[in-house]
Each structure stands twice: as structure tokens, then as C-alpha cells.
Motif scaffolding. Structure first.
Motif, PDB file in Angstrom:
ATOM      1  N   HIS A  88       0.816  -1.215   0.000  1.00  0.00           N
ATOM      2  CA  HIS A  88       0.000   0.000   0.000  1.00  0.00           C
ATOM      3  C   HIS A  88       0.853   1.270   0.000  1.00  0.00           C
ATOM      4  O   HIS A  88       0.346   2.349   0.330  1.00  0.00           O
ATOM      5  N   LYS A  89       2.104   1.144  -0.395  1.00  0.00           N
ATOM      6  CA  LYS A  89       3.024   2.283  -0.335  1.00  0.00           C
ATOM      7  C   LYS A  89       2.483   3.501  -1.067  1.00  0.00           C
ATOM      8  O   LYS A  89       2.546   4.637  -0.565  1.00  0.00           O
ATOM      9  N   GLU A  90       1.942   3.304  -2.242  1.00  0.00           N
ATOM     10  CA  GLU A  90       1.465   4.431  -3.050  1.00  0.00           C
ATOM     11  C   GLU A  90       0.324   5.189  -2.365  1.00  0.00           C
ATOM     12  O   GLU A  90       0.227   6.420  -2.496  1.00  0.00           O
ATOM     13  N   GLU A  91      -0.523   4.471  -1.645  1.00  0.00           N
ATOM     14  CA  GLU A  91      -1.623   5.127  -0.942  1.00  0.00           C
ATOM     15  C   GLU A  91      -1.108   6.069   0.142  1.00  0.00           C
ATOM     16  O   GLU A  91      -1.667   7.148   0.367  1.00  0.00           O
ATOM     17  N   PHE A  92      -0.035   5.663   0.801  1.00  0.00           N
ATOM     18  CA  PHE A  92       0.575   6.524   1.818  1.00  0.00           C
ATOM     19  C   PHE A  92       1.282   7.715   1.175  1.00  0.00           C
ATOM     20  O   PHE A  92       1.168   8.851   1.650  1.00  0.00           O
ATOM     21  N   LEU A  93       1.981   7.448   0.079  1.00  0.00           N
ATOM     22  CA  LEU A  93       2.711   8.518  -0.594  1.00  0.00           C
ATOM     23  C   LEU A  93       1.763   9.604  -1.111  1.00  0.00           C
ATOM     24  O   LEU A  93       2.095  10.794  -1.087  1.00  0.00           O
ATOM     25  N   LYS A  94       0.576   9.194  -1.539  1.00  0.00           N
ATOM     26  CA  LYS A  94      -0.390  10.162  -2.069  1.00  0.00           C
ATOM     27  C   LYS A  94      -0.838  11.172  -1.022  1.00  0.00           C
ATOM     28  O   LYS A  94      -1.250  12.288  -1.351  1.00  0.00           O
ATOM     29  N   ILE A  95      -0.766  10.801   0.248  1.00  0.00           N
ATOM     30  CA  ILE A  95      -1.169  11.729   1.309  1.00  0.00           C
ATOM     31  C   ILE A  95       0.052  12.334   2.016  1.00  0.00           C
ATOM     32  O   ILE A  95      -0.072  12.928   3.093  1.00  0.00           O
ATOM     33  N   GLY A  96       1.243  12.128   1.418  1.00  0.00           N
ATOM     34  CA  GLY A  96       2.444  12.754   1.954  1.00  0.00           C
ATOM     35  C   GLY A  96       3.148  11.995   3.051  1.00  0.00           C
ATOM     36  O   GLY A  96       3.996  12.559   3.758  1.00  0.00           O
ATOM     37  N   SER A  97       2.816  10.707   3.215  1.00  0.00           N
ATOM     38  CA  SER A  97       3.445   9.873   4.243  1.00  0.00           C
ATOM     39  C   SER A  97       4.332   8.824   3.568  1.00  0.00           C
ATOM     40  O   SER A  97       3.849   8.062   2.733  1.00  0.00           O
ATOM     41  N   MET A  98       5.596   8.775   3.950  1.00  0.00           N
ATOM     42  CA  MET A  98       6.551   7.854   3.322  1.00  0.00           C
ATOM     43  C   MET A  98       6.746   6.598   4.174  1.00  0.00           C
ATOM     44  O   MET A  98       7.268   6.677   5.296  1.00  0.00           O
ATOM     45  N   PRO A  99       6.321   5.426   3.695  1.00  0.00           N
ATOM     46  CA  PRO A  99       6.640   4.181   4.415  1.00  0.00           C
ATOM     47  C   PRO A  99       8.142   3.892   4.300  1.00  0.00           C
ATOM     48  O   PRO A  99       8.687   3.864   3.193  1.00  0.00           O
ATOM     49  N   ILE A 100       8.800   3.713   5.425  1.00  0.00           N
ATOM     50  CA  ILE A 100      10.227   3.375   5.417  1.00  0.00           C
ATOM     51  C   ILE A 100      10.319   1.865   5.284  1.00  0.00           C
ATOM     52  O   ILE A 100      10.422   1.120   6.269  1.00  0.00           O
ATOM     53  N   VAL A 101      10.243   1.406   4.044  1.00  0.00           N
ATOM     54  CA  VAL A 101      10.201  -0.026   3.783  1.00  0.00           C
ATOM     55  C   VAL A 101      10.741  -0.286   2.379  1.00  0.00           C
ATOM     56  O   VAL A 101      10.654   0.573   1.492  1.00  0.00           O
ATOM     57  N   SER A 102      11.314  -1.458   2.192  1.00  0.00           N
ATOM     58  CA  SER A 102      11.796  -1.860   0.872  1.00  0.00           C
ATOM     59  C   SER A 102      10.614  -2.152  -0.049  1.00  0.00           C
ATOM     60  O   SER A 102       9.468  -2.239   0.398  1.00  0.00           O
ATOM     61  N   ASP A 103      10.903  -2.329  -1.334  1.00  0.00           N
ATOM     62  CA  ASP A 103       9.849  -2.644  -2.300  1.00  0.00           C
ATOM     63  C   ASP A 103       9.241  -4.016  -1.997  1.00  0.00           C
ATOM     64  O   ASP A 103       9.883  -4.871  -1.361  1.00  0.00           O
ATOM     65  N   LEU A 104       8.027  -4.236  -2.476  1.00  0.00           N
ATOM     66  CA  LEU A 104       7.258  -5.428  -2.128  1.00  0.00           C
ATOM     67  C   LEU A 104       8.000  -6.726  -2.416  1.00  0.00           C
ATOM     68  O   LEU A 104       8.049  -7.621  -1.567  1.00  0.00           O
ATOM     69  N   ASN A 105       8.569  -6.861  -3.619  1.00  0.00           N
ATOM     70  CA  ASN A 105       9.238  -8.126  -3.950  1.00  0.00           C
ATOM     71  C   ASN A 105      10.424  -8.398  -3.032  1.00  0.00           C
ATOM     72  O   ASN A 105      10.715  -9.549  -2.681  1.00  0.00           O
ATOM     73  N   VAL A 106      11.112  -7.340  -2.604  1.00  0.00           N
ATOM     74  CA  VAL A 106      12.263  -7.489  -1.710  1.00  0.00           C
ATOM     75  C   VAL A 106      11.797  -7.924  -0.316  1.00  0.00           C
ATOM     76  O   VAL A 106      12.366  -8.825   0.300  1.00  0.00           O
ATOM     77  N   VAL A 107      10.728  -7.280   0.154  1.00  0.00           N
ATOM     78  CA  VAL A 107      10.170  -7.623   1.473  1.00  0.00           C
ATOM     79  C   VAL A 107       9.669  -9.066   1.489  1.00  0.00           C
ATOM     80  O   VAL A 107       9.925  -9.815   2.439  1.00  0.00           O
ATOM     81  N   GLU A 108       8.984  -9.472   0.432  1.00  0.00           N
ATOM     82  CA  GLU A 108       8.443 -10.833   0.390  1.00  0.00           C
ATOM     83  C   GLU A 108       9.554 -11.877   0.331  1.00  0.00           C
ATOM     84  O   GLU A 108       9.419 -12.953   0.905  1.00  0.00           O
ATOM     85  N   THR A 109      10.639 -11.547  -0.364  1.00  0.00           N
ATOM     86  CA  THR A 109      11.781 -12.466  -0.407  1.00  0.00           C
ATOM     87  C   THR A 109      12.389 -12.618   0.977  1.00  0.00           C
ATOM     88  O   THR A 109      12.725 -13.726   1.408  1.00  0.00           O
ATOM     89  N   ALA A 110      12.526 -11.507   1.700  1.00  0.00           N
ATOM     90  CA  ALA A 110      13.117 -11.551   3.036  1.00  0.00           C
ATOM     91  C   ALA A 110      12.235 -12.314   4.019  1.00  0.00           C
ATOM     92  O   ALA A 110      12.736 -13.038   4.889  1.00  0.00           O
ATOM     93  N   PHE A 111      10.915 -12.166   3.888  1.00  0.00           N
ATOM     94  CA  PHE A 111       9.994 -12.814   4.822  1.00  0.00           C
ATOM     95  C   PHE A 111       9.884 -14.315   4.573  1.00  0.00           C
ATOM     96  O   PHE A 111       9.566 -15.073   5.487  1.00  0.00           O
ATOM     97  N   ASP A 112      10.157 -14.741   3.353  1.00  0.00           N
ATOM     98  CA  ASP A 112      10.132 -16.165   3.007  1.00  0.00           C
ATOM     99  C   ASP A 112      11.560 -16.692   3.112  1.00  0.00           C
ATOM    100  O   ASP A 112      12.394 -16.459   2.246  1.00  0.00           O
ATOM    101  N   LYS A 113      11.857 -17.414   4.192  1.00  0.00           N
ATOM    102  CA  LYS A 113      13.236 -17.809   4.474  1.00  0.00           C
ATOM    103  C   LYS A 113      13.831 -18.718   3.399  1.00  0.00           C
ATOM    104  O   LYS A 113      15.028 -18.652   3.109  1.00  0.00           O
ATOM    105  N   TYR A 114      13.006 -19.584   2.803  1.00  0.00           N
ATOM    106  CA  TYR A 114      13.554 -20.452   1.760  1.00  0.00           C
ATOM    107  C   TYR A 114      13.794 -19.664   0.474  1.00  0.00           C
ATOM    108  O   TYR A 114      14.777 -19.903  -0.230  1.00  0.00           O
TER     109      TYR A 114
END
Length: 319
Positions: free
Chosen positions: A87-113
Motif C-alpha cells: 500500500h506504499k502508493e496510498e501513503f505517498l499520495k497523502i504525503g506519508s513515506m513508508p520506510i520499507v523496501s519494495d514489495l518483492n524485496v520484502v516478500e523475499t526476506a519474509f520467506d526464508k527459503y
């Protein structure tokens, strides 16, 4: 400048550090789904929100951001990072920046295998891992891996349901009870915790802090000492750049026979981050700089070595 910290739980120090860096210039707003989360009461203002998997959760966060003119949004738990990234774009549209990596990077990190496969494909040393227990049994018989090993959830966090096992019988029991498990080689070496910040504007690695772990408790670093190692800094810089991380990353590394093996990767503040801050690695200030449009200068390895972190219990009472 106001900052929103999500799922604050027991991470009181993180709230304190942001309040210190924002003193007189902004407020720290915190959320949690439980009114008994102690870190809530460190914030300038707090909200009790639905659980992250409940309907309306993102709408509630967006409403809080609008109401409080939030400039940066930070989550402290793994499962929420995917939600923020989606939902990063929804936050950016209202001027709030999520301090988070892009979705594919986050999903790779969360999936240990999936992270294991990424590491192998990109020639980073890491612990042997299996999702197919029969393949693991074959490698045991072939002498390619030995007991003990760890059995853990592929998408787990906070060291929940991680078991050190010594036999095939134990593996059979765990695989019959739980779904989506993996088997990971037991790393017998010196363990390091690495705190990293990749600038949100330049995408350059601007801070790396390394601590040698002395004692662990409930999956978190209980005692550690700060160290400096240029070879380790080069490895970490290469890894986070190759993977495409942004913002805060917490990495566990093992040193075995002089070589480094990347183990766990969490794209958020790690439980041992206070050691980095107290040694001179000021990631909250770097985040605030980015929110002001300032690119951070490279401060990799610039901190005091030989400092020890010793965790102890503290209490908070509310009425």
C-alpha cells in the motif's frame, strides 16, 4: 515533522530515540492492537488499532496519517512490512513515506527459503536449507549435512516455533504437526548482528553497525559487543545492494573458519538496534534527514567499538 511507528509492542527504546531526535521539531505517534503494549506510553500520542489482518486496517492507518500530518511510517514487525509495501502508493499520495523496501524485496526476506535461494543464486554463503525432508535425508546419508539442524517456519518471525532437532524422528513429528516448515543447517560459529541503513533518496548504504553476539534470549540478542570489520562491511554492502533493500535492515551473520555466512534477514529495526544507537549509529536521525529531503553522508563503520549491550528487564505501570 511527525513520525508514525506501527506495532510498537515492547520496543520502548525506538520510540525514545525518535522522540529525542525530533525534540521540538515533531512528534512520535505510536500504534498497537493492544492497549497493554508498553511502548505506546512512550509516544507523544498513541492509537489502539485493529489487528493487521483485520478489514479496515490500512484505512485506519491512512486516517491517522492524515489527522497527524505524518511524514514517515515505520513498522517494527515482519508480517506488517508486506502490508506497508503493498500500500506504499496510498501513503505517498497523502504525503506519508513508508520506510520499507519494495514489495518483492520484502516478500523475499519474509520467506526464508526464498531468501536462501536468492543467496545461493547470487553466490553469497549461507546455511544449507531444505523444504523437502526426503532430500534432506538423502544428504544426511551422503554425509553432506549432519544433525543437529533447525526446523523452522518458512514464513516465521520472532523465533516462534524454531526447534533444534537431533534425529529424523523429531523431524517427522514436527512436519506432521505443522505446515510450511524448512530444515536449516546448524551454524556452529561466531554470530554477528548487523544494523544497516540504506538511504531512501540515494539508495546508497550509509550506515553499517556490527555487534558480536555474546548471549541470546528468546531469539533476540541479550548481550553483545560492538566490533569493526571492513571485510564484513563490504559483504553487507554488496548483499543489500544486490537484493535492492531500502531503509532499515537487520541481518544475522555467522563467521565460520574465517568466512561469513548470511543467515537471517529482516528489513526493519532489529531487537538489538539500541546497541547501534548508543554506539553512535543514529538511524532515526538519518530517517528524519531523508524526510527533510537531505541525503545522508556515508558513515559506514563510524561508531565506537568495544561497547557492550546488556539487556535487563524494566517495568511500566499505567492506570
Amino acid at each position: 515533522m511527525n513520525i508514525l511507528i506501527l506495532s510498537c509492542g515492547t520496543r520502548n527504546k525506538i520510540i525514545q530515540y525518535f522522540k529525542k531526535e525530533l525534540a521540538g521539531k515533531g512528534k512520535v505517534i505510536a500504534t498497537d492492537c493492544s492497549e497493554l503494549a508498553p511502548a505506546l506510553y512512550e509516544a507523544d500520542k498513541y492509537y489502539i488499532v485493529p489487528r493487521i489482518d483485520e478489514d479496515g486496517y490500512i484505512d485506519r492507518l491512512l486516517s491517522i496519517c492524515k489527522e497527524n500530518d505524518i511524514k514517515a511510517v515505520i513498522s517494527l514487525i515482519d508480517p506488517e512490512l508486506t502490508i506497508l509495501a503493498k500500500h506504499k502508493e496510498e501513503f505517498l499520495k497523502i504525503g506519508s513515506m513508508p520506510i520499507v523496501s519494495d514489495l518483492n524485496v520484502v516478500e523475499t526476506a519474509f520467506d526464508k527459503y526464498r531468501m536462501y535461494q536468492f543467496l545461493i543464486e547470487n553466490n553469497f554463503k549461507t546455511a544449507k536449507s531444505y523444504v523437502d525432508k526426503e532430500k534432506f535425508y538423502c544428504d544426511v546419508k551422503a554425509g553432506k549435512i549432519n544433525f543437529p539442524v533447525f526446523v523452522k517456519p518458512i514464513k516465521g518471525s520472532a523465533s516462534i516455533n524454531i526447534n533444534k532437532v537431533y534425529s529424523m524422528e523429531e523431524i517427522e513429528i514436527l512436519f506432521s504437526r505443522f505446515n510450511n516448515l524448512m530444515i536449516q543447517e546448524f551454524m556452529d560459529g561466531v554470530e554477528y548482528g548487523i544494523d544497516v541503513y540504506i538511504d531512501m533518496i540515494s539508495n546508497e548504504t550509509v550506515a553499517i553497525f556490527a555487534k558480536k553476539k555474546i548471549k541470546m534470549r528468546a531469539g533476540e540478542t541479550d548481550k553483545s559487543v560492538s566490533v569493526r570489520d571492513e571485510n564484513l562491511f563490504k559483504l553487507i554492502t554488496k548483499f543489500v545492494t544486490t537484493a535492492g533493500f531500502k531503509g532499515v535492515v537487520d541481518i544475522d551473520v555467522f563467521k565460520i573458519n574465517g568466512e561469513y555466512f548470511i543467515s537471517e534477514v529482516n528489513p526493519r529495526f532489529g531487537g538489538g538496534y539500541p546497541h547501534a544507537y548508543e554506539s553512535g549509529v543514529n538511524i532515526p536521525k538519518m530517517i528524519i534527514n531523508n524526510m527533510r529531503g537531505i541525503v545522508n553522508t556515508n558513515k559506514v563503520g563510524q561508531y565506537e567499538i568495544g561497547t557492550y549491550m546488556l539487556k535487563y528487564n524494566e517495568l511500566k505501570f499505567i492506570k
